[in-house]
Write an enzyme that holds these catalytic residues in place. Structure first.
Site, PDB file in Angstrom:
ATOM      1  N   PRO A 238       0.841  -1.179   0.000  1.00 30.37           N
ATOM      2  CG  PRO A 238      -0.427  -1.430   1.903  1.00 30.37           C
ATOM      3  CD  PRO A 238       0.867  -1.822   1.324  1.00 30.37           C
ATOM      4  CD  GLU A 239       3.447   2.514  -4.347  1.00 30.60           C
ATOM      5  OE1 GLU A 239       3.654   3.665  -4.762  1.00 30.60           O
ATOM      6  OE2 GLU A 239       3.720   1.503  -5.017  1.00 30.60           O
TER       7      GLU A 239
ATOM      8  CG  HIS B 299      -1.784 -14.966   7.401  1.00 30.12           C
ATOM      9  ND1 HIS B 299      -0.603 -15.298   8.037  1.00 30.12           N
ATOM     10  CD2 HIS B 299      -1.939 -15.875   6.418  1.00 30.12           C
ATOM     11  CE1 HIS B 299      -0.066 -16.349   7.436  1.00 30.12           C
ATOM     12  NE2 HIS B 299      -0.865 -16.714   6.449  1.00 30.12           N
TER      13      HIS B 299
ATOM     14  NE  ARG C 225       6.416 -10.536   2.037  1.00 32.70           N
ATOM     15  CZ  ARG C 225       7.086  -9.942   1.048  1.00 32.70           C
ATOM     16  NH1 ARG C 225       6.432  -9.336   0.075  1.00 32.70           N
ATOM     17  NH2 ARG C 225       8.382  -9.951   1.044  1.00 32.70           N
TER      18      ARG C 225
END
Length: 291
Positions: free
Chosen positions: A2-3, A108, A127
């Site tokens: 995500p930018e 997750h 991650r």
DNA sequence: CTTGGGTCCTGTGCGC
DNA sequence: TGCGCACAGGACCCAA
């Protein structure tokens, strides 16, 4: 992942579920992300009201009553998902119409926030490069996470003279400079590539050697690509989803990113998109029109 | 000081 | 179908 546009899209999607609402229950489902949660993290959020949800660079910040701010970074694969409904008066309990009971129970799903909206907000990050912490609201900008951050690219102060000034003396390729959060806060790999394409600048050019008219074009390109991406709800490649679970669609408007070998999008250009590696990251560009 | 490389973590997609 | 490798939106840490 995500930018800036993705984080901004998530912020807008979360705001109705969080702003003005109180955390009725918060649960961390494992002890650590990339960094451990602060001591008593969940407990310190319980009963706190979110006064304002804002963004700095790629960080989401929930300013709470009292004087703490919940800081969230989504890393590469982090997601915030809202499951909201009304109240089933017959059963006397919350109804999460988009959320079965197991929402937030996935492998997750690391943090589950319940609010009095009522809503359930689930942070998922396979991650675990994401980060969550609590900071003193009055000392955000002094914290090490924020201290060195550069300008907000969508602010009025981000202009050609700012960019010229910070690129001066930089020996790194312009592409790498755009990824440096101390230069511009919030631009990541996708939008660095796309902005350089729009400004017709080669990613390999040394930052300090980009001529000033090109720097001016780059400023415009960065602003326009970020705004276009926000309007499109961000770019969904693998993991990214908006807070309501929908996909963004800016990935369909990429000119170069992830398009290795495909024809250049510029009318009349016979070039093909090339992929190279710079500072360990993939760069996509058209060698014909980016010089 | 700056810059580049390795690293954290898990999953996916590709070639063989 | 399985195995190993390359690669993925980020950013810290450390060595040169």
């Amino acid at each position: 992942m995500p930018e800036l546009p993705e984080v901004e899209t998530v912020r807008m999607g979360l705001a109705p579920a969080l702003e003005g609402h109180t955390f009725t229950h918060v649960e961390t489902r494992r002890g650590d992300l990339r960094v451990p949660f602060p001591r008593d993290f969940a407990k310190r959020l319980h009963g706190r009201r979110v006064e304002r949800l804002w963004r700095r660079a790629k960080y989401l910040l929930a300013e709470l009553d009292g004087r703490e701010t919940l800081v969230i970074h989504l890393g590469m694969t982090g997601r915030m998902a809202v499951y909201a409904g009304g109240v089933d008066r017959k059963l006397g309990q919350y109804v999460y119409d988009a959320a079965p009971a197991e929402a937030g129970r996935g492998k997750h799903d690391h943090v589950v926030f319940e609010t009095d909206a009522p809503a359930r907000v689930v942070f998922t990050d396979h991650r675990r490069f994401g980060l969550m912490t609590l900071l003193d609201s009055d000392a955000i900008e002094q914290d090490k996470l924020f201290k060195g951050l550069g300008i907000e690219p969508l602010s009025k102060d981000f202009d050609a003279s700012y960019l010229c000034r910070v690129l001066k003396g930089k020996k790194t390729p312009i592409k790498s400079a755009l990824l440096d959060q101390r230069v511009i806060a919030g631009v990541g790999n996708i939008y660095a590539c796309e902005a350089l394409f729009r400004a017709a600048i080669s990613p390999k050019r040394l930052a300090a050697k980009v001529p000033s008219p090109a720097v001016a074009a780059l400023v415009k390109a960065i602003k326009s690509v970020l705004k276009d991406a926000i309007r499109a709800g961000g770019s969904s490649l693998r993991d990214y989803r908006k807070a309501d679970g929908d996909l963004g669609h800016f990935q369909h408007h990429f000119a170069v990113y992830d398009r290795e070998g495909e024809p250049c999008a510029r009318k009349g250009c016979k070039g093909a998109v090339k992929r190279i590696t710079q500072a360990g990251r993939s760069t996509f560009y058209c060698p014909k029109c980016q010089t």
